[in-house]
Write an enzyme that holds these catalytic residues in place. Sequence first.
Site, PDB file in Angstrom:
ATOM      1  CE  LYS A  73     -15.032  -4.759   2.317  1.00  0.00           C
ATOM      2  NZ  LYS A  73     -13.771  -4.123   2.620  1.00  0.00           N
ATOM      3  CE  LYS A  77      -7.627  -8.987  -1.252  1.00  0.00           C
ATOM      4  NZ  LYS A  77      -8.125  -9.098   0.093  1.00  0.00           N
ATOM      5  CE  LYS A 117      -4.281  -1.814   1.801  1.00  0.00           C
ATOM      6  NZ  LYS A 117      -5.260  -1.889   2.891  1.00  0.00           N
TER       7      LYS A 117
HETATM    8  P1  AMP Z   1     -11.566  -7.199   2.763  1.00  0.00           P
HETATM    9  O1  AMP Z   1     -12.585  -7.262   1.681  1.00  0.00           O
HETATM   10  O2  AMP Z   1     -10.169  -7.191   2.236  1.00  0.00           O
HETATM   11  O3  AMP Z   1     -11.868  -6.157   3.795  1.00  0.00           O
HETATM   12  O4  AMP Z   1     -11.661  -8.583   3.559  1.00  0.00           O
HETATM   13  C1  AMP Z   1     -12.763  -8.963   4.353  1.00  0.00           C
HETATM   14  C2  AMP Z   1     -12.790 -10.460   4.560  1.00  0.00           C
HETATM   15  O5  AMP Z   1     -13.034 -11.143   3.310  1.00  0.00           O
HETATM   16  C3  AMP Z   1     -11.483 -11.044   5.078  1.00  0.00           C
HETATM   17  O6  AMP Z   1     -11.745 -12.152   5.937  1.00  0.00           O
HETATM   18  C4  AMP Z   1     -10.783 -11.475   3.835  1.00  0.00           C
HETATM   19  O7  AMP Z   1      -9.821 -12.429   4.063  1.00  0.00           O
HETATM   20  C5  AMP Z   1     -11.936 -11.997   2.990  1.00  0.00           C
HETATM   21  N1  AMP Z   1     -11.609 -11.810   1.571  1.00  0.00           N
HETATM   22  C6  AMP Z   1     -11.383 -10.617   0.970  1.00  0.00           C
HETATM   23  N2  AMP Z   1     -11.071 -10.792  -0.336  1.00  0.00           N
HETATM   24  C7  AMP Z   1     -11.079 -12.112  -0.555  1.00  0.00           C
HETATM   25  C8  AMP Z   1     -10.822 -12.928  -1.697  1.00  0.00           C
HETATM   26  N3  AMP Z   1     -10.490 -12.399  -2.868  1.00  0.00           N
HETATM   27  N4  AMP Z   1     -10.938 -14.265  -1.568  1.00  0.00           N
HETATM   28  C9  AMP Z   1     -11.284 -14.814  -0.383  1.00  0.00           C
HETATM   29  N5  AMP Z   1     -11.525 -14.100   0.732  1.00  0.00           N
HETATM   30  C10 AMP Z   1     -11.428 -12.767   0.668  1.00  0.00           C
END
Ligand code: AMP
Length: 347
Positions: A202, A199, A117
Site C-alpha cells: 500500500k 508483494k 528496510k
Molecule cells: P501492511 O499493508 O504491510 O501494513 O499490512 C497490513 C495487513 O495486510 C497485514 O495483515 C498484512 O499481512 C496484510 N497484507 C499486506 N500486504 C499484503 C499482500 N500483498 N498480500 C496479502 N496480505 C497483505
Amino acid sequence: MNAGKGKPVLLSGIQPTGRLTIANYIGALKQWKALQATHDCFFVLVDFHALTVPQDRAEFQRRCLEFAALYTACGLDPEKHTVFIQSHVPQHAQLLWILNCMTHMGELFRMTQYKEKAGRSAAPVNVGLFDYPVLMAADILLYGTDLVPVGDDQKQHLEFTREIARRFNHRYGEIFTIPQPYMPDMGARIMGLQDPSGKMSKTDENQKNYIALLDAPDIVRDKIKQAVTDPGKTIRYDPAKPGISNLMTIHAALTDLSIESIQADYSGKGYAAFKKDLAEAVIEFLAPIQKRYRAAYSDRDALMSRLKAGALKARKRSSIVLDKVYDALGLVPGGPVSKTRRERMDG
Ligand code: AMP
Ligand code: TRP
C-alpha cells in the site's frame, strides 16, 4: 488459557500509511470479517509503528480516519469489534519498554524486515525501526490475544512475540497468553501488478503496482490492463507463471470462485478477455465499499466517537495485563496504571 475471558481474543494492526489495497482486503480485512462472529476482535491503527518513517502531519491524521471508515465500509460490524488508534492507548508504549529490557539485540538484528528496510535505506537507520517487533509484541500481549491474523511477512515478528511471552512467563509466572498466528489459505501474499515477484504494497511508489480500495473504475481498468503477465496465453494457475497466477488469485478471492472454475471458464480464451472481466469484477466488488466509505467518512462525529470508545475499552482491557506485569516486576503501584485501574472500575 482462555478461562473466564469469554470469546477468544483476536488482534491485528495496520499502519495508517499509504492507501489500503485489495491485498490488504484479501490478506487482512476479509479474514477479520469472517472471524468477528467467533472472536472478541481488536483492530489497531498502529500510528506509532508508522513513525519509524517521517509522516506528513495532515496526511497522517487523515489516513487514520480514512482507514477506520474503510473498515466499516468493508463490512466490519462496529458492534462486533473494537477499533482504536495505538497512540490513544499509552499502555502500548509502557509495555514496550518492559519488553525491550527482555529482548536481545541479536534477536532484532536477525529480523528479515529490519534487514531489508535497513539495507535499503540511505539515511541513518532509526532505533524505532530496529525496535518495531517489540512494539508489535506489546500490542498483541496486552490483550491476552489468542489469535493474530497476519500475512506471511509478519510470521517472524509473531514468532518473536511468542518467544518473548514465553521468556517473561518463565521468569515471572503465567501472565501472557501465547498467541497463535492465523494465515488465510489463499491470498496470504498478493503480488504486485507490475512486478509479480514482490508483494503488493500500500506504500508502493509505483501506483500501478497496486489497486487501492478507493481507486475509481477507470483507474482499475487501466491498472489491470497494464498488469504484467507471463509469456504464453493460457489462463492457467502455475507458480512458473506468477503474473497470471496472481491475477487469478485476486479474481478468486474477490468473487469467491475457485481457481479451478476460473481456469475452466477461460479455457481457450486469452489474457485480454480475462483481464477485461477481472477489471469489471474488481469494479463491481469495490463499488459498494466506496459508497459505504463516503457515508462513513463524512459522518465525522460518529467516526471520532467510535475511535474514542474503542480507545477507552482498549485502555481498560490492556491495563488488566499491564497491572499484572507491573506487579510481577515489583514496580511500585500508584502511577498511570492506577488511573486506568480507576477508569476500569468506573466503566
Ligand atoms: P501492511 O499493508 O504491510 O501494513 O499490512 C497490513 C495487513 O495486510 C497485514 O495483515 C498484512 O499481512 C496484510 N497484507 C499486506 N500486504 C499484503 C499482500 N500483498 N498480500 C496479502 N496480505 C497483505
Ligand atoms: N507489523 C504489522 C505490519 O506491518 C503491523 C502490526 C503492528 C501488527 N502491530 C501488530 C499486526 C499487531 C498484527 C498484530 O503488517
